[in-house]
Design a protein around this motif. Sequence first.
Motif, short mmCIF file in Angstrom:
data_model
loop_
_atom_site.label_atom_id
_atom_site.label_comp_id
_atom_site.label_asym_id
_atom_site.label_seq_id
_atom_site.Cartn_x
_atom_site.Cartn_y
_atom_site.Cartn_z
N LEU A 54 29.38 35.84 46.69
CA LEU A 54 30.06 35.10 47.89
C LEU A 54 29.07 34.15 48.09
O LEU A 54 29.70 32.97 48.56
CB LEU A 54 30.26 36.06 49.14
CG LEU A 54 31.13 36.88 49.07
CD1 LEU A 54 31.51 38.15 50.27
CD2 LEU A 54 32.84 36.24 49.20
N ALA A 57 29.93 31.37 45.55
CA ALA A 57 31.13 30.90 45.79
C ALA A 57 31.06 29.71 47.14
O ALA A 57 31.64 28.79 47.13
CB ALA A 57 32.19 31.72 46.22
N TYR A 124 34.10 39.89 44.43
CA TYR A 124 34.92 39.51 45.25
C TYR A 124 34.83 37.82 45.51
O TYR A 124 35.68 37.34 45.70
CB TYR A 124 34.96 40.16 46.48
CG TYR A 124 36.21 39.78 47.47
CD1 TYR A 124 37.63 40.21 47.10
CD2 TYR A 124 36.14 39.50 48.74
CE1 TYR A 124 38.78 40.08 47.85
CE2 TYR A 124 37.37 39.08 49.49
CZ TYR A 124 38.45 39.40 48.79
OH TYR A 124 39.64 39.26 49.75
N GLY A 125 33.46 37.57 45.61
CA GLY A 125 33.11 36.18 45.80
C GLY A 125 33.72 35.27 44.54
O GLY A 125 34.39 34.12 44.88
N TRP A 128 37.24 34.08 45.36
CA TRP A 128 37.26 32.91 46.28
C TRP A 128 36.95 31.69 45.40
O TRP A 128 37.60 30.55 45.60
CB TRP A 128 36.40 33.29 47.37
CG TRP A 128 36.99 34.10 48.66
CD1 TRP A 128 36.79 35.13 48.90
CD2 TRP A 128 38.21 33.67 49.32
NE1 TRP A 128 37.53 35.62 49.83
CE2 TRP A 128 38.52 34.76 50.21
CE3 TRP A 128 38.82 32.43 49.53
CZ2 TRP A 128 39.44 34.64 51.14
CZ3 TRP A 128 39.74 32.33 50.47
CH2 TRP A 128 39.94 33.45 51.45
N SER A 129 36.00 31.68 44.76
CA SER A 129 35.48 30.57 43.83
C SER A 129 36.77 30.11 43.06
O SER A 129 37.05 28.85 42.92
CB SER A 129 34.53 31.00 42.86
OG SER A 129 33.99 29.76 42.55
N LEU A 131 40.20 30.48 43.61
CA LEU A 131 41.23 29.99 44.62
C LEU A 131 40.75 28.71 44.96
O LEU A 131 41.80 27.90 45.32
CB LEU A 131 41.37 31.04 45.75
CG LEU A 131 41.87 32.49 44.99
CD1 LEU A 131 41.85 33.37 46.41
CD2 LEU A 131 43.34 32.27 44.88
N LEU A 132 39.57 28.46 45.00
CA LEU A 132 39.15 26.97 45.58
C LEU A 132 38.90 26.09 44.36
O LEU A 132 38.38 25.04 44.48
CB LEU A 132 37.89 27.20 46.55
CG LEU A 132 37.99 28.13 47.71
CD1 LEU A 132 36.43 28.17 48.37
CD2 LEU A 132 38.67 27.33 48.62
N SER A 198 41.16 42.89 42.96
CA SER A 198 40.72 41.47 43.80
C SER A 198 39.44 41.07 43.14
O SER A 198 38.66 40.31 43.70
CB SER A 198 40.23 42.08 45.20
OG SER A 198 39.08 42.98 45.07
#
Length: 206
Positions: A54, A57, A124-125, A128-129, A131-132, A198
């Motif tokens: 996280l 990310a 999980y991080g 997000w990475s 998705l961004l 996830s």
Amino acid sequence: NDTAFLEAMWPSVVKGVRWQLQRASEYGIPAHLQSTYDSWELDTQDFTSYSGHLHIAALKAARKLALRRGEAALAERCSEGIANATATMRQRLWRSTAAESGYYRAWWNSNETDITALLSGSLYGAVWSFLLGEGPTTDPASMRAHLATEKEYNLGPYGIMTGYNMRHEWRNKGFQPPDKNAGHSGIGLTADGHCASSDGSAMLPP
């Protein structure tokens, strides 16, 4: 392209980056952070793979915003933070199990030796990475190896189990794992469908 929102949030972004880097000053990964896995008291560990991914990310996203605003100095601090975290992840958290395989152990602690705990939410991080639009938080080969190890040890009849060999939680609470999980000494709750998918496996190229 919402520049007005970016300008409004920018002071908070800068504060967030400074906080992240300050908490990571000792190890390269933020130390003693609590997380959604509070029942395992992960904040008592020096640092965790969950926080590490996280952290990377977050810094990658902040670097992108800094470059968008022309804040070269802050972008460079983010790049340095990413490099430091990446080195710590490899040196302290990666546990090789065989040639070209291994996984990110759940945590690292200076007073423990061979930590084998495997947390299924560790990557999980990376979600997000991706998705961004910032790609993986570690090299794809390590992600694949980690996910393959999760499949081998954490996959149960009802989905992905939160943790394998998470000894810390069971010892602290005085519980014993049920007989059917003998040897897993610390399997947590079975994750729902969202958690079970996830960790970024669908986002990795074949």
